[in-house]
Motif scaffolding. Structure first.
Motif, short mmCIF file in Angstrom:
data_model
loop_
_atom_site.label_atom_id
_atom_site.label_comp_id
_atom_site.label_asym_id
_atom_site.label_seq_id
_atom_site.Cartn_x
_atom_site.Cartn_y
_atom_site.Cartn_z
N GLY A 16 0.81 -1.21 0.00
CA GLY A 16 0.00 0.00 0.00
C GLY A 16 0.85 1.26 0.00
N LEU A 17 1.90 1.26 0.82
CA LEU A 17 2.81 2.41 0.87
C LEU A 17 3.51 2.60 -0.47
CD1 LEU A 17 4.41 4.61 2.37
CD2 LEU A 17 5.98 2.81 3.15
N ALA A 18 4.00 1.50 -1.06
CA ALA A 18 4.69 1.59 -2.34
C ALA A 18 3.78 2.14 -3.44
CB ALA A 18 5.24 0.22 -2.74
N LEU A 19 2.52 1.70 -3.44
CA LEU A 19 1.57 2.18 -4.45
C LEU A 19 1.24 3.66 -4.24
CD1 LEU A 19 -0.88 -0.86 -4.72
CD2 LEU A 19 0.69 -0.02 -6.48
N LEU A 20 1.15 4.08 -2.99
CA LEU A 20 0.89 5.49 -2.69
C LEU A 20 2.02 6.37 -3.22
CD1 LEU A 20 -0.61 7.82 -1.28
CD2 LEU A 20 0.60 7.19 0.83
N VAL A 21 3.25 5.97 -2.93
CA VAL A 21 4.40 6.74 -3.40
C VAL A 21 4.47 6.71 -4.93
CG1 VAL A 21 6.92 6.89 -3.36
CG2 VAL A 21 5.67 6.32 -1.26
N ALA A 22 4.16 5.56 -5.53
CA ALA A 22 4.15 5.47 -6.99
C ALA A 22 3.12 6.43 -7.58
CB ALA A 22 3.85 4.03 -7.42
N GLY A 23 1.96 6.55 -6.94
CA GLY A 23 0.94 7.47 -7.43
C GLY A 23 1.40 8.92 -7.36
N ALA A 24 2.09 9.26 -6.27
CA ALA A 24 2.63 10.62 -6.14
C ALA A 24 3.70 10.87 -7.19
CB ALA A 24 3.21 10.81 -4.74
N PHE A 25 4.52 9.86 -7.43
CA PHE A 25 5.56 9.95 -8.45
C PHE A 25 4.94 10.17 -9.83
CE2 PHE A 25 9.64 7.61 -10.04
CZ PHE A 25 10.16 8.82 -10.44
N PHE A 26 3.85 9.46 -10.09
CA PHE A 26 3.14 9.58 -11.37
C PHE A 26 2.66 11.03 -11.59
CE2 PHE A 26 -0.78 9.53 -13.85
CZ PHE A 26 -0.38 8.84 -14.98
N MET A 27 2.04 11.61 -10.56
CA MET A 27 1.55 12.98 -10.68
C MET A 27 2.69 13.96 -10.94
SD MET A 27 -1.54 13.67 -7.97
CE MET A 27 -0.51 13.49 -6.52
N GLU A 28 3.80 13.77 -10.23
CA GLU A 28 4.92 14.70 -10.36
C GLU A 28 5.53 14.66 -11.76
OE1 GLU A 28 9.12 14.59 -10.35
OE2 GLU A 28 8.87 14.15 -8.23
N ILE A 29 5.77 13.44 -12.29
CA ILE A 29 6.39 13.32 -13.61
C ILE A 29 5.42 13.78 -14.69
CG2 ILE A 29 7.38 11.72 -15.28
CD1 ILE A 29 8.34 10.02 -13.02
N LEU A 30 4.15 13.40 -14.55
CA LEU A 30 3.15 13.77 -15.55
C LEU A 30 3.09 15.28 -15.72
CD1 LEU A 30 0.81 12.51 -17.33
CD2 LEU A 30 -0.71 13.18 -15.46
N ASP A 31 3.11 16.00 -14.62
CA ASP A 31 2.98 17.45 -14.70
C ASP A 31 4.24 18.13 -15.20
OD1 ASP A 31 0.48 19.01 -12.94
OD2 ASP A 31 0.53 16.85 -13.14
N GLY A 32 5.34 17.38 -15.29
CA GLY A 32 6.56 17.97 -15.81
C GLY A 32 6.51 18.20 -17.31
N THR A 33 5.76 17.35 -18.03
CA THR A 33 5.78 17.44 -19.50
C THR A 33 4.40 17.53 -20.13
OG1 THR A 33 5.86 15.01 -19.58
CG2 THR A 33 7.95 16.18 -19.71
N VAL A 34 3.33 17.39 -19.34
CA VAL A 34 2.00 17.28 -19.93
C VAL A 34 1.54 18.55 -20.62
CG1 VAL A 34 0.68 18.02 -17.89
CG2 VAL A 34 -0.33 16.36 -19.47
N ILE A 35 2.07 19.72 -20.22
CA ILE A 35 1.58 20.95 -20.84
C ILE A 35 2.30 21.29 -22.15
CG2 ILE A 35 0.93 21.88 -18.60
CD1 ILE A 35 3.22 23.85 -18.81
N ALA A 36 3.38 20.54 -22.49
CA ALA A 36 4.11 20.85 -23.72
C ALA A 36 3.23 20.77 -24.97
CB ALA A 36 5.33 19.92 -23.85
N PRO A 37 2.47 19.67 -25.18
CA PRO A 37 1.63 19.63 -26.39
C PRO A 37 0.45 20.59 -26.32
CG PRO A 37 1.23 17.69 -25.04
CD PRO A 37 2.41 18.40 -24.44
N ALA A 38 0.11 21.07 -25.12
CA ALA A 38 -1.01 21.99 -24.96
C ALA A 38 -0.58 23.45 -25.06
CB ALA A 38 -1.71 21.75 -23.62
N ALA A 39 0.71 23.69 -25.27
CA ALA A 39 1.24 25.06 -25.26
C ALA A 39 0.50 26.01 -26.21
CB ALA A 39 2.73 25.04 -25.57
N PRO A 40 0.20 25.62 -27.46
CA PRO A 40 -0.51 26.56 -28.33
C PRO A 40 -1.89 26.96 -27.79
CG PRO A 40 0.47 24.79 -29.61
CD PRO A 40 0.59 24.40 -28.18
N HIS A 41 -2.60 26.00 -27.18
CA HIS A 41 -3.92 26.30 -26.64
C HIS A 41 -3.82 27.20 -25.40
CE1 HIS A 41 -5.94 23.32 -29.25
NE2 HIS A 41 -4.84 22.61 -29.09
N ILE A 42 -2.83 26.93 -24.54
CA ILE A 42 -2.62 27.78 -23.37
C ILE A 42 -2.28 29.20 -23.79
CG2 ILE A 42 -1.16 28.14 -21.33
CD1 ILE A 42 -0.77 25.11 -21.19
N ALA A 43 -1.40 29.31 -24.79
CA ALA A 43 -0.99 30.63 -25.27
C ALA A 43 -2.17 31.41 -25.84
CB ALA A 43 0.10 30.47 -26.34
#
Length: 468
Positions: A16-43
């Motif tokens: 349970g602890l490992a899955l919780l940390v993995a979920g937090a890791f997923f959110m952190e990495i996802l938010d590092g690059t997820v806005i790149a393809p959305a850049a034209p729409h954000i702009a």
């Protein structure tokens, strides 16, 4: 060291602890690059130039890289449960702020706040898992912590492209809110109050030198790869980075209680992941960033189509996962690691020669193979990293590893953009050829982890895989 209700420092695997940390890791990495393809729409929504959105990406990566080094000290000082829970709360609140941003300064400010939360979430969570897992169960624990690094960078282009094309870019951040609230509830139950018995004072000089050096390096490389680079900013940033990081290395090797314990790099199995593994991570992280741009600019696909094709990488990542541990037990970590690095280089060269007339099944098959070797490589590196690190140095090792891996992943995007600019200077100005050059140069960079892997002992990591 003290622990909470989940068990002792050397217990079995707390799934349970490992899955919780993995979920937090997923959110952190996802938010590092997820806005790149959305850049034209954000702009378009914020009334700014698309290139200006890169500031929001850089601000997030920069904050992560600068603050991760103090995560270990904060854990020893205040306890893992308080730091982890606070970090999840900050990240969730910042995600809401990003979704509500009405201008670029507000978006950048909330992205910095996201980086503050992310810098504490993942290193602290991983440290708790490492400290509460017996060495015999380490490979299984690492497997849980590896999948976010495999899945998130691949899903990010598809998710960002689909949401920005068919809904709104703001949903990219709204999705974090229910995930963060769930993690807050679970963290109070699952995260033990791990802390150091006698935490030392914060190495302020080491932190200052490292923070300035890392910040200058990120800013310099981001500007080199920018659409309109500023030579003065690039030169000044890289000079400051070289000076500050050089001084940091000298200082950290001499001081008795450094912020980052570079002496751990003397452990060969740790060093191969910290150095060669970080190069591998940077190269592999650049692929999901460059590939959608290559397909859009070179082949004329839209953002959603290009992002969805990258899902083939994800299928390869997940499909091979059950076989990675048996492969390491059968052939040894060193052999599996080298095979993954060389095969990844071959896949990059293959991607460089893809044409608009290439049949879609062939393209998907190539990306599937790339995803397979990506997964195998990450698992091998992560499994061997802490195999020979003793418990008293686990905090220092985790802090250094988190810093180098985050820097490698963050700079992967910057290096990818830089290599595209190199490709522009070597080609005739066509839209697709700079990307082809970039993919080939990324393959060449994989010679670094390949050579380092060759120097590793054949029996490295046998204890944690059960091969010994």
């Amino acid at each position: 060291m003290t622990t909470g209700p989940t068990g002792g420092a050397h217990g079995g695997l707390h799934r349970g602890l490992a899955l919780l940390v993995a979920g937090a890791f997923f959110m952190e990495i996802l938010d590092g690059t997820v806005i790149a393809p959305a850049a034209p729409h954000i702009a378009e929504d914020l009334g700014i130039a698309p290139v200006a959105v890169n500031v929001a990406i850089t601000a997030y990566v920069l904050t992560l890289a600068v603050l991760i080094p103090i995560s270990g000290w904060l854990t020893d000082r205040f306890g893992a449960r308080l730091v982890f829970t606070s970090a999840v709360g900050v990240f969730t609140l910042a995600s809401l702020g990003c979704a509500l941003a009405v201008n670029l300064p507000m978006l950048v400010g909330t992205r910095v706040l996201q980086g503050v939360g992310g810098a504490m979430m993942v290193p602290v969570g991983r440290l708790v898992v490492l400290r509460t897992t017996a060495k015999a169960d380490l490979v299984r624990a690492i497997a849980y912590l590896t999948w976010p690094a495999l899945v998130a960078p691949v899903l990010a282009p598809a998710l960002g492209g689909v949401l920005s094309t068919y809904a709104s870019w703001r949903w990219i951040f709204v999705l974090n809110i229910p995930l963060g609230l769930g993690a807050l509830v679970l963290s109070r139950r699952l995260v033990p109050d791990v802390r150091g018995d006698a935490p030392a004072g914060l190495d302020r000089r080491g932190f200052a030198l490292t923070a300035v050096g890392v910040a200058a390096l990120v800013v310099g490389l981001e500007n080199v790869g920018a659409a309109v680079p500023d030579p003065a900013v690039v030169a000044f940033s890289l000079v400051i980075a070289a000076t500050s990081l050089g001084a940091a290395v000298v200082y950290l090797l001499r001081t008795p209680r450094p912020l980052l314990n570079l002496r751990i790099l003397r452990v060969a199995t740790f060093r191969v992941t910290a150095l060669g593994g970080s190069v591998f991570r940077a190269v592999i992280t650049a692929i999901p960033f460059l590939l959608p741009l290559f397909l859009q600019l070179g082949f004329g696909w839209n953002a959603a189509e290009a992002g969805l094709v990258v899902i083939a990488l994800f299928v390869g990542n997940v499909g091979i996962k059950p076989a990675t541990t048996p492969l390491m037990r059968l052939f040894g970590i060193r052999t599996v690691m080298l095979g993954a690095v060389l095969a990844s280089a071959a896949c990059l060269v293959g991607i460089a020669f893809v044409q608009v007339t290439t049949p879609l099944p062939l393209l998907l098959g190539l990306l599937l193979l790339s995803g397979i070797f990506r997964s195998v490589g990450f698992t091998a590196y992560n499994s061997v990293a802490f195999s020979d690190v003793d418990q008293p140095r686990m905090n220092s090792a985790n802090t250094l590893m988190s810093t180098l891996q985050e820097l490698g992943a963050g700079l992967g995007v910057a290096v990818g953009a830089l290599l595209v600019r190199v490709g522009e200077g070597l080609t005739d100005g066509s839209a697709d050829r700079p990307f082809r050059v970039a993919f080939v140069l990324l393959a060449v960079l994989l010679l670094v982890p390949a050579i380092e892997g060759l120097l590793l002992a054949r029996t490295a990591g046998d204890e944690v895989t059960g091969r010994a």
